[in-house]
Motif scaffolding. Structure first.
Motif, PDB file in Angstrom:
ATOM      1  N   PRO A 234      -5.111  -2.752   7.607  1.00 48.77           N
ATOM      2  CA  PRO A 234      -4.208  -3.321   8.614  1.00 48.77           C
ATOM      3  C   PRO A 234      -2.923  -2.506   8.802  1.00 48.77           C
ATOM      4  CG  PRO A 234      -4.212  -4.668   6.623  1.00 48.77           C
ATOM      5  CD  PRO A 234      -5.225  -3.584   6.405  1.00 48.77           C
ATOM      6  N   ALA A 235      -2.642  -1.589   7.861  1.00 49.10           N
ATOM      7  CA  ALA A 235      -1.408  -0.809   7.983  1.00 49.10           C
ATOM      8  C   ALA A 235      -1.589   0.411   8.874  1.00 49.10           C
ATOM      9  CB  ALA A 235      -0.926  -0.387   6.598  1.00 49.10           C
ATOM     10  N   CYS A 236      -2.749   1.097   8.758  1.00 47.74           N
ATOM     11  CA  CYS A 236      -2.895   2.358   9.496  1.00 47.74           C
ATOM     12  C   CYS A 236      -4.194   2.444  10.287  1.00 47.74           C
ATOM     13  CB  CYS A 236      -2.784   3.546   8.543  1.00 47.74           C
ATOM     14  SG  CYS A 236      -4.255   3.774   7.534  1.00 47.74           S
ATOM     15  N   GLY A 252      -8.406  -0.520  -1.311  1.00 52.48           N
ATOM     16  CA  GLY A 252      -7.365   0.463  -1.043  1.00 52.48           C
ATOM     17  C   GLY A 252      -7.706   1.194   0.241  1.00 52.48           C
ATOM     18  N   CYS A 253      -6.728   1.895   0.790  1.00 55.04           N
ATOM     19  CA  CYS A 253      -6.951   2.608   2.045  1.00 55.04           C
ATOM     20  C   CYS A 253      -7.519   3.992   1.750  1.00 55.04           C
ATOM     21  CB  CYS A 253      -5.632   2.726   2.804  1.00 55.04           C
ATOM     22  SG  CYS A 253      -5.812   3.526   4.392  1.00 55.04           S
ATOM     23  N   SER A 254      -8.491   4.437   2.588  1.00 55.86           N
ATOM     24  CA  SER A 254      -9.084   5.770   2.388  1.00 55.86           C
ATOM     25  C   SER A 254      -8.073   6.866   2.730  1.00 55.86           C
ATOM     26  CB  SER A 254     -10.355   5.913   3.232  1.00 55.86           C
ATOM     27  OG  SER A 254     -10.050   5.613   4.577  1.00 55.86           O
ATOM     28  N   LYS A 258      -1.347   8.957   1.725  1.00 53.34           N
ATOM     29  CA  LYS A 258      -0.508   8.820   2.917  1.00 53.34           C
ATOM     30  C   LYS A 258      -0.244   7.346   3.222  1.00 53.34           C
ATOM     31  CE  LYS A 258      -1.324  10.832   7.141  1.00 53.34           C
ATOM     32  NZ  LYS A 258      -2.238  11.708   7.899  1.00 53.34           N
ATOM     33  N   CYS A 259      -1.306   6.514   3.068  1.00 51.76           N
ATOM     34  CA  CYS A 259      -1.140   5.076   3.280  1.00 51.76           C
ATOM     35  C   CYS A 259      -1.345   4.371   1.948  1.00 51.76           C
ATOM     36  CB  CYS A 259      -2.161   4.582   4.303  1.00 51.76           C
ATOM     37  SG  CYS A 259      -2.153   2.792   4.476  1.00 51.76           S
ATOM     38  N   LYS A 260      -0.383   3.547   1.585  1.00 50.89           N
ATOM     39  CA  LYS A 260      -0.431   2.929   0.252  1.00 50.89           C
ATOM     40  C   LYS A 260      -0.928   1.487   0.287  1.00 50.89           C
ATOM     41  CE  LYS A 260       2.693   6.001  -2.094  1.00 50.89           C
ATOM     42  NZ  LYS A 260       2.665   7.015  -1.020  1.00 50.89           N
ATOM     43  N   PHE A 261      -1.544   1.085   1.393  1.00 49.26           N
ATOM     44  CA  PHE A 261      -1.984  -0.306   1.491  1.00 49.26           C
ATOM     45  C   PHE A 261      -3.010  -0.634   0.418  1.00 49.26           C
ATOM     46  CE2 PHE A 261      -5.033  -3.524   2.696  1.00 49.26           C
ATOM     47  CZ  PHE A 261      -4.197  -4.588   2.942  1.00 49.26           C
ATOM     48  N   LYS A 262      -2.821  -1.787  -0.233  1.00 47.31           N
ATOM     49  CA  LYS A 262      -3.881  -2.310  -1.099  1.00 47.31           C
ATOM     50  C   LYS A 262      -3.811  -3.828  -1.165  1.00 47.31           C
ATOM     51  CE  LYS A 262      -1.731  -1.794  -5.663  1.00 47.31           C
ATOM     52  NZ  LYS A 262      -1.937  -1.219  -6.992  1.00 47.31           N
TER      53      LYS A 262
HETATM   54 ZN    ZN Z   1      -4.119   2.560   5.549  1.00 46.59          ZN
END
Ligand code: ZN
Length: 268
Positions: A234-236, A252-254, A258-262
């Motif tokens: 949902p972040a990137c 976690g984000c692939s 760069k993107c720290k969403f978890k």
């Molecule tokens: Zn992401």
């Protein structure tokens, strides 16, 4: 003959009316009963009623806490913080000489089982027939406390989870209290904040408060959860992958780092 004919006419007319009334009442009654039965079912499990129970609980706690009294206590209800696509809603914040209290309200009926260590708690309703797992409100409020610490700076912040129905006998946690203990929890201990410091923290929180409405916040939560269910960050907008961490599995984000969403997997 003519009179006789009109008597029959009136009788037939009356009989038809009587039949119509009879059938209307007969068909009307079961459907009325069905909606009543339906309502009873809704009261047990439907999110709509849980939402109402939540609102009622928040109103009760709000009443217990009271209003802001300049120099003595500062109160913020329904406080929303937002960052990017994410927002969180905090039921109540109280700033008094004893510290900053971040309060989460729960209005469950029945029995609730849980402890500080468990991520998943259990809500037992309907005389033990229904067992519904839910995300630990202690963990939920820890996230809120973290956000308030980031805004308020290095000040004493405490987490309180208030059970409005006072059914805390099966919960092992230092921050869960029954409603009747709320006044005590807010008013015991040493004074650690001066009047100026309280005002300063309050002003910081007011400045950092998001202008999102409750509805906008709820929409964001739903949209983000939907996105996660579909395996999309949902972040990137990147792809989500399942990872194993020290504290269990998470998405976690692939696009990391760069993107720290978890997101924890058992976090609803
Ligand atoms: Zn992401």
């Amino acid at each position: 003959m003519e009179i006789f004919g009109s008597i029959i006419g009136v009788a037939v007319f009356a009989a038809i009316i009587a039949l119509i009334i009879y059938f209307l009442r007969k068909t009307g009654r079961p459907s009325h009963r069905a909606t009543r039965r339906g309502k009873r079912i809704i009261r047990i499990g439907e999110p709509h009623s849980a939402e109402q129970a939540g609102e009622q609980g928040e109103r009760t706690v709000r009443w217990y806490i009271g209003d802001t009294v300049e120099g003595r206590q500062y109160v913020l209800n329904d406080y929303i913080v937002a960052k990017g696509q994410f927002s969180s809603q905090i039921d109540h914040i109280v700033i008094n000489p004893r510290g900053v209290f971040v309060i989460e309200t729960k209005n469950y009926t029945g029995y609730v089982f849980g402890s500080d260590a468990q991520k998943q708690w259990t809500h037992v309703t309907n005389y033990g027939k229904e067992k519904v797992p839910f995300y630990s409100p202690v963990k939920q409020n820890e996230t809120h406390v973290k956000k308030i610490r980031q805004i308020a700076g290095n000040v004493p912040v405490r987490s309180l989870v208030v059970f409005v129905q006072n059914n805390t006998e099966n919960i092992r946690s230092s921050c869960v209290i029954p409603l009747y203990d709320l006044h005590n929890a807010l008013n015991t201990g040493d004074d650690v904040l001066s009047a100026d410091k309280m005002r300063e923290i309050y002003d910081k929180l007011v400045r950092a408060r998001s202008d999102l409405t409750d509805e906008e916040h709820t929409l964001r939560v739903l949209r983000n959860n939907e996105s996660i269910r579909n395996g999309i960050c949902p972040a990137c907008g990147g792809r989500l992958v399942q990872r194993h961490g020290k504290y269990g599995d998470f998405y976690g984000c692939s696009n990391y780092p760069k993107c720290k969403f978890k997101r924890n997997i058992d976090n609803k």
